[in-house]
Design an enzyme around this catalytic site. Structure first.
Site, PDB file in Angstrom:
ATOM      1  N   HIS A 165       0.819  -1.069  -0.101  1.00 43.53           N
ATOM      2  CA  HIS A 165       0.066   0.015  -0.063  1.00 43.53           C
ATOM      3  C   HIS A 165       0.949   1.360   0.059  1.00 43.53           C
ATOM      4  O   HIS A 165       1.940   1.261   0.934  1.00 43.53           O
ATOM      5  CB  HIS A 165      -0.863   0.062   1.343  1.00 43.53           C
ATOM      6  CG  HIS A 165      -1.904  -0.957   1.405  1.00 43.53           C
ATOM      7  ND1 HIS A 165      -2.063  -2.278   1.662  1.00 43.53           N
ATOM      8  CD2 HIS A 165      -3.427  -0.822   1.162  1.00 43.53           C
ATOM      9  CE1 HIS A 165      -3.091  -2.497   1.567  1.00 43.53           C
ATOM     10  NE2 HIS A 165      -4.001  -1.772   1.143  1.00 43.53           N
ATOM     11  N   GLU A 291      12.631  15.688  -4.317  1.00 44.83           N
ATOM     12  CA  GLU A 291      12.028  16.470  -5.461  1.00 44.83           C
ATOM     13  C   GLU A 291      13.034  16.234  -6.643  1.00 44.83           C
ATOM     14  O   GLU A 291      12.621  15.976  -7.785  1.00 44.83           O
ATOM     15  CB  GLU A 291      12.220  17.729  -5.091  1.00 44.83           C
ATOM     16  CG  GLU A 291      10.585  18.151  -4.410  1.00 44.83           C
ATOM     17  CD  GLU A 291      10.516  19.748  -4.203  1.00 44.83           C
ATOM     18  OE1 GLU A 291      11.533  20.487  -4.326  1.00 44.83           O
ATOM     19  OE2 GLU A 291       9.452  20.160  -3.907  1.00 44.83           O
TER      20      GLU A 291
HETATM   21 MN    MN Z   1       2.094  -1.677   3.784  1.00 48.33          MN
HETATM   22 MN    MN Z   2       8.356  22.115  -3.736  1.00 49.04          MN
END
Ligand code: MN
Ligand code: MN
Length: 316
Positions: A165, A291
């Site tokens: 998940h 990022e």
């Molecule tokens: Mn998990």
């Molecule tokens: Mn940012």
């Protein structure tokens, strides 16, 4: 009509002429920002309009730290979902094959139908999300994708990888419907059991503890891949790592109210290997690093100076 609107909303040049060169969004989504029906949403992004100081002299509390030259020209996260209250990290949109935006009340996913893997899942977490719903018993394909390609449970069967998940089951237990929403395979990546039950779970647990203590969190997580990843089933790529960004606040976070001095920022990149164990903190990093690795822009609706401060930190 326009006559009923605050003065700051009547300035048609506010978004166009003050656009910064660094803005990386195309205005793919043009929400009806001047409709009375979205007044609540507009209030949530007051900081941005207030940054144009000439047109809103009354909002001194949100002028602090706001660069008057900065105006966001893309879709605002809060206009899409409260789960994206500080911004959407890329130009995902509904129906786009490689960045298909799946918006539910429980979470938001960007899914790559060309690779059959999510780009990211985003969700808000607070104590109200916890209840007595039992864990769903099966994973399922996502009906929001229609006939577009997506991973199936059979891709995972016998693969040796967990159905990992992104937004965890245990973050959505207020109702069966909430829990079921985490079991769409669009919220799942092939994850080693060592990571899933180890450092990845460790950060999930810590986030739930913070929510139980009254904090409100905005979380976004996704996979990254090597240049030529291995795959399972019918070609579902196996991530080399999974990353997560967690913004922890004392109240509902909005770009206007986010206080860098009371906000906690966690970022991690957990290797998707069979040998990881222990605390997630072993792989704690900066949002800036995530990022750079992913090409995403987190906190994209937040003033750039505040973003820079939060994204370069490693908080305890
Ligand atoms: Mn998990
Ligand atoms: Mn940012």
């Amino acid at each position: 009509m326009m006559g009923d609107e605050p003065a700051s909303l009547q300035v048609p040049w506010a978004r166009s002429s003050l656009k910064r060169a660094s803005t990386r969004f195309d205005p793919i989504v043009k929400p009806p920002r001047r409709d009375a029906g979205v007044a609540e949403v507009d209030a949530g992004v007051a900081e941005v309009d207030a940054g144009v100081a000439e047109v809103d002299a009354g909002s001194s509390e949100v002028d602090a730290g706001v660069d008057a030259g900065w105006v966001h020209t893309g879709p605002f996260g809060a206009e899409i979902s409260p789960h994206l209250g500080l911004g959407i990290p890329d130009d995902s949109s509904v129906g786009r094959a490689d960045k298909w935006l799946l918006v539910r009340s429980q979470l938001v996913v960007s899914y790559d139908t060309t690779r059959k893997i999510p780009n990211w899942s985003a969700w808000k977490l607070e104590s109200a999300n916890f209840g007595s719903a039992s864990r769903a018993t099966s994973f399922r394909v996502d009906p929001l994708l229609g006939t577009a390609p997506q991973a199936r449970d059979s891709d995972y069967v016998g693969s040796g990888f967990d159905r990992g998940h992104l937004c965890p089951s245990a973050d959505r237990t207020a109702s069966d419907a909430d829990n079921d929403a985490t079991f769409f395979l669009t919220n799942v990546v092939p994850q080693t059991h060592a990571s899933n039950a180890g450092p990845w779970l460790d950060l999930e647990d810590e986030a739930r503890q913070l929510a139980n203590a009254g904090k409100k969190l905005l979380i976004i997580a996704g996979p990254v891949f090597a240049a030529n990843p291995s795959s399972i089933g019918t070609g579902v790529p196996v991530p080399s790592a999974t990353w997560k960004v967690v913004i922890v606040t004392n109240g509902d976070a909005s770009p206007a109210t986010l206080n860098p001095s009371t906000t906690i920022v966690y970022a991690t990149v957990v290797p998707n290997t069979s040998v990881v164990s222990g605390s997630w903190r072993q792989w704690q990093t900066t949002v800036d690093a995530v990022e750079a690795m992913t090409g995403l822009d987190f906190l994209s609706d937040v003033d750039p100076d505040v973003q820079s401060a939060l994204e370069s930190r490693i908080d305890q």
